[in-house]
Design a protein around this motif. Structure first.
Motif, short mmCIF file in Angstrom:
data_model
loop_
_atom_site.label_atom_id
_atom_site.label_comp_id
_atom_site.label_asym_id
_atom_site.label_seq_id
_atom_site.Cartn_x
_atom_site.Cartn_y
_atom_site.Cartn_z
N HIS A 1 -53.11 -32.98 -7.27
CA HIS A 1 -51.98 -32.40 -6.79
C HIS A 1 -51.22 -31.62 -7.94
CE1 HIS A 1 -51.64 -32.33 -2.47
NE2 HIS A 1 -52.61 -33.43 -2.55
N ARG A 2 -51.04 -32.27 -9.11
CA ARG A 2 -50.27 -31.46 -9.85
C ARG A 2 -51.10 -30.38 -10.77
NH1 ARG A 2 -49.19 -36.96 -10.64
NH2 ARG A 2 -50.51 -37.39 -12.45
N ARG A 3 -52.32 -30.71 -10.80
CA ARG A 3 -53.28 -29.75 -11.41
C ARG A 3 -53.13 -28.33 -10.61
NH1 ARG A 3 -57.77 -30.99 -15.07
NH2 ARG A 3 -57.23 -32.69 -16.04
N LEU A 4 -53.37 -28.69 -9.19
CA LEU A 4 -53.36 -27.48 -8.15
C LEU A 4 -52.10 -26.72 -8.03
CD1 LEU A 4 -55.74 -28.93 -5.67
CD2 LEU A 4 -56.62 -27.24 -7.42
N ALA A 5 -51.15 -27.45 -8.54
CA ALA A 5 -49.78 -26.80 -8.52
C ALA A 5 -49.76 -25.84 -9.53
CB ALA A 5 -48.71 -27.83 -8.52
N GLY A 6 -50.22 -26.51 -10.85
CA GLY A 6 -50.24 -25.62 -12.14
C GLY A 6 -50.97 -24.18 -11.69
N VAL A 7 -52.27 -24.47 -11.03
CA VAL A 7 -52.95 -23.34 -10.63
C VAL A 7 -51.98 -22.29 -9.78
CG1 VAL A 7 -55.14 -22.75 -9.32
CG2 VAL A 7 -55.39 -24.41 -10.77
N LEU A 8 -51.49 -22.69 -8.64
CA LEU A 8 -50.88 -21.95 -7.72
C LEU A 8 -49.76 -21.27 -8.45
CD1 LEU A 8 -50.44 -24.46 -4.72
CD2 LEU A 8 -51.86 -22.50 -4.68
N ARG A 9 -49.14 -21.99 -9.76
CA ARG A 9 -47.98 -21.23 -10.25
C ARG A 9 -48.57 -20.30 -11.19
NH1 ARG A 9 -42.64 -22.72 -12.30
NH2 ARG A 9 -42.41 -21.79 -14.10
N GLU A 10 -49.74 -20.58 -11.89
CA GLU A 10 -50.29 -19.73 -12.80
C GLU A 10 -50.86 -18.64 -12.34
OE1 GLU A 10 -53.09 -21.73 -15.38
OE2 GLU A 10 -51.31 -23.23 -15.92
N LEU A 11 -51.17 -18.50 -11.29
CA LEU A 11 -51.99 -17.44 -10.51
C LEU A 11 -50.82 -16.56 -9.66
CD1 LEU A 11 -55.36 -18.65 -9.27
CD2 LEU A 11 -54.88 -17.55 -11.42
N GLY A 12 -49.90 -16.82 -9.79
CA GLY A 12 -48.47 -16.33 -9.13
C GLY A 12 -48.26 -16.39 -7.66
N ILE A 13 -49.09 -17.40 -7.10
CA ILE A 13 -48.97 -17.79 -5.80
C ILE A 13 -47.92 -18.31 -5.16
CG2 ILE A 13 -50.30 -18.70 -3.71
CD1 ILE A 13 -53.03 -18.37 -5.61
N VAL A 14 -47.44 -19.33 -5.90
CA VAL A 14 -46.30 -19.93 -5.53
C VAL A 14 -45.30 -20.12 -6.90
CG1 VAL A 14 -45.12 -22.22 -4.78
CG2 VAL A 14 -47.18 -21.46 -3.87
N ASP A 15 -44.00 -19.76 -6.86
CA ASP A 15 -43.09 -19.83 -7.97
C ASP A 15 -42.32 -21.12 -8.07
OD1 ASP A 15 -41.82 -19.26 -10.37
OD2 ASP A 15 -40.55 -17.65 -9.41
N MET A 16 -43.16 -22.00 -8.23
CA MET A 16 -41.94 -23.33 -8.22
C MET A 16 -42.67 -24.15 -9.41
SD MET A 16 -41.95 -24.76 -4.43
CE MET A 16 -40.99 -25.85 -4.31
N ASP A 17 -41.77 -25.27 -10.03
CA ASP A 17 -42.28 -26.00 -10.90
C ASP A 17 -43.54 -26.83 -10.22
OD1 ASP A 17 -41.19 -28.70 -11.19
OD2 ASP A 17 -39.51 -27.38 -10.90
N ALA A 18 -44.35 -27.20 -11.03
CA ALA A 18 -45.68 -28.15 -10.35
C ALA A 18 -44.91 -29.65 -9.69
CB ALA A 18 -46.64 -28.56 -11.75
N ALA A 19 -44.07 -30.00 -10.60
CA ALA A 19 -43.77 -31.21 -9.86
C ALA A 19 -42.70 -31.20 -8.67
CB ALA A 19 -42.66 -32.12 -10.99
N SER A 20 -42.09 -30.16 -8.49
CA SER A 20 -41.40 -30.23 -7.13
C SER A 20 -42.33 -29.35 -6.10
CB SER A 20 -40.03 -29.29 -7.20
OG SER A 20 -40.23 -28.32 -8.19
N MET A 21 -43.22 -28.84 -6.40
CA MET A 21 -44.33 -28.19 -5.49
C MET A 21 -44.98 -29.44 -4.98
SD MET A 21 -47.04 -25.37 -5.99
CE MET A 21 -46.50 -24.48 -7.60
N VAL A 22 -45.15 -30.52 -5.76
CA VAL A 22 -45.90 -31.58 -5.19
C VAL A 22 -45.11 -32.60 -4.49
CG1 VAL A 22 -47.11 -33.80 -6.00
CG2 VAL A 22 -47.51 -31.79 -7.17
#
Ligand code: GLY
Ligand code: MN
Ligand code: MN
Length: 439
Positions: free
Chosen positions: A298-319
């Protein structure tokens, strides 16, 4: 790696299976273990049977995967009896005479009629009878004792060298199918055509694959277990998500690949998921709690969503807020072997439940990894309308680039799935090895 001959590896495997049976019987206070392969089931008000598959506890003992009305009768310290149903039939091809490395290890009794099995059951003592109700023999009602099944199921997680050999062979069949499927996608085939070419290359028919292949073009990739194979070719071939397996002597593989059409955003998404998937595969090591791997995913995929500009939240709060679960709504993977979703993913040795992490209801594996286990590692990111509409209506909608989501939704989603064998040392990626052999 197993250096024994195939016959030696089978003999060692059977010795392991019998040792496990001895302990399971002792724990339950039973004298015998009786296991049915099962019976063919007819469709309601019809004379057409469903495709028959032998029960997993039966095929743990020997490679008879299509044989109905057979029984294993095991008593500790005795050669196991196999009641082998071989009718004189001209409607169907009857089972061939028993052949293979397993034959010498069984006291084989050939039956012309299923009812004859009873003549080969133990005359006295308490029996643990592992079977479905409809396979019952008179006086031998299946009791499926929990204590016996819990023990056998728990230990099936530890694959013998014989089983690993069969699983490697299943991977090679699956890999051949996936290569053919990709060619069919590039060639503009329909889902049905891609599936047909997959099956031909893997050496399977539609009814003997370990699970229904998932062959999803474009938006269909957003349905996790998409069950159709459309006959019509779509106007555009944007993406293919294919989750398709194969089996050898009852042991399954479960492989997913996702292909795009050159669209830069989707290619970046596929590459990023694959990168994280490979990172997670390398974490399959003895002593690692699979639940931690799932949360790391989950944390890694949050990083992907953020890096690719799909979701603008930090990874921890996204999870923490569950936003990653909108895009990754299933578990990281599961044990695999005689069943695609193999048994005892949640159990300790006593049959107790090892709970899933809160908020992760679909995780199928909560055990700590140990040498001999084989698990799938299958992260994915999807654009699933029903989940996206909830995110749209919720407190984190503003963090999402909806234009990007709308564009990527035309591709359905990405999943990349390999099987990984946990060893004492570096993990063995059974799937990547099989593809490498074809290259
Ligand atoms: N093919 C179903 C799964 O990946 O679990
Ligand atoms: Mn899987
Ligand atoms: Mn799969």
């Amino acid at each position: 790696m197993n250096s024994r001959s195939p016959a030696g590896a089978y003999a060692d495997h059977l010795a392991t299976v019998m040792r496990r049976a001895d302990v399971a019987l002792e724990r339950g206070g039973y004298d015998h273990l009786l296991i049915a392969s099962g019976i063919e089931k007819m469709r309601f008000l019809d004379d057409t049977p469903y495709p028959f598959k032998a029960s997993p506890p039966f095929k743990a003992w020997l490679p008879l995967t299509r044989h109905a009305h057979c029984w294993i009768a095991y008593t500790p310290d005795r050669k196991p009896v196999l009641a082998y149903y071989q009718p004189d039939d001209y409607w169907h091809v009857p089972p061939a005479a028993p052949a293979g490395a397993w034959v010498e290890h069984f006291d084989i009794r050939v039956l012309a009629d299923p009812a004859e099995a009873i003549d080969h059951m133990p005359a006295s003592g308490r029996a643990a009878i592992i079977a479905e109700r409809d396979a019952a023999l008179p006086g031998f009602e299946p009791n499926n004792p929990r204590v016996v099944l819990d023990y056998l199921h728990y230990h099936r997680a530890y694959k013998t060298p014989y089983e690993l050999g069969l699983m490697r062979r299943a991977q090679r069949k699956g890999a051949r199918g996936h290569v053919a499927a990709r060619q069919a996608f590039i060639g503009g085939g329909s889902e049905a055509q891609i599936n047909a070419l997959y099956l031909a290359a893997a050496g399977h028919s539609d009814s003997d694959v370990p699970y229904g292949n998932i062959v999803a073009l474009n938006e269909n990739g957003a349905t996790l277990h998409y069950q159709y194979k459309a006959m019509a070719r779509p106007a555009e071939h944007r993406s293919l998500l294919i989750d398709a397996g194969a089996e050898v002597d009852g042991y399954a593989c479960d492989i997913t690949r996702t292909w795009g059409n050159g669209d830069a955003d989707f290619s970046a998404l596929v590459a990023a998921v694959e990168h994280e998937q490979q990172g997670l595969c390398s974490m399959v090591r003895a002593g690692v709690d699979y639940r931690d791997l799932h949360l790391a995913c989950h944390r890694r995929l949050a990083g992907v969503l953020r890096e690719l500009g799909i979701v603008d939240m930090d990874a921890a709060s996204m999870v923490e807020t569950g936003v990653t679960s909108t895009f990754f709504p299933h578990g990281l993977g599961h044990p695999i072997g005689l069943q695609v979703h193999d048994v005892a993913g949640f159990s300790d040795e006593q049959g107790g439940l090892i709970p899933r992490p809160e908020g992760h209801p679909y995780l199928r594996m909560t055990r700590t990894l140990e040498p001999g286990m084989v698990v799938t590692i299958e992260p994915g990111l999807y654009f699933i309308p029903t989940l996206l509409s909830k995110l749209w209506g919720g407190p984190h909608a503003d963090a999402v680039d909806w234009a990007k989501v709308e564009h990527l939704a035309k591709f359905g989603g990405v999943r990349i799935e390999d099987e990984v064998h946990c060893t004492d040392d570096d993990p063995e990626n059974l799937t990547r090895d099989a593809f490498a052999e074809l290259a």
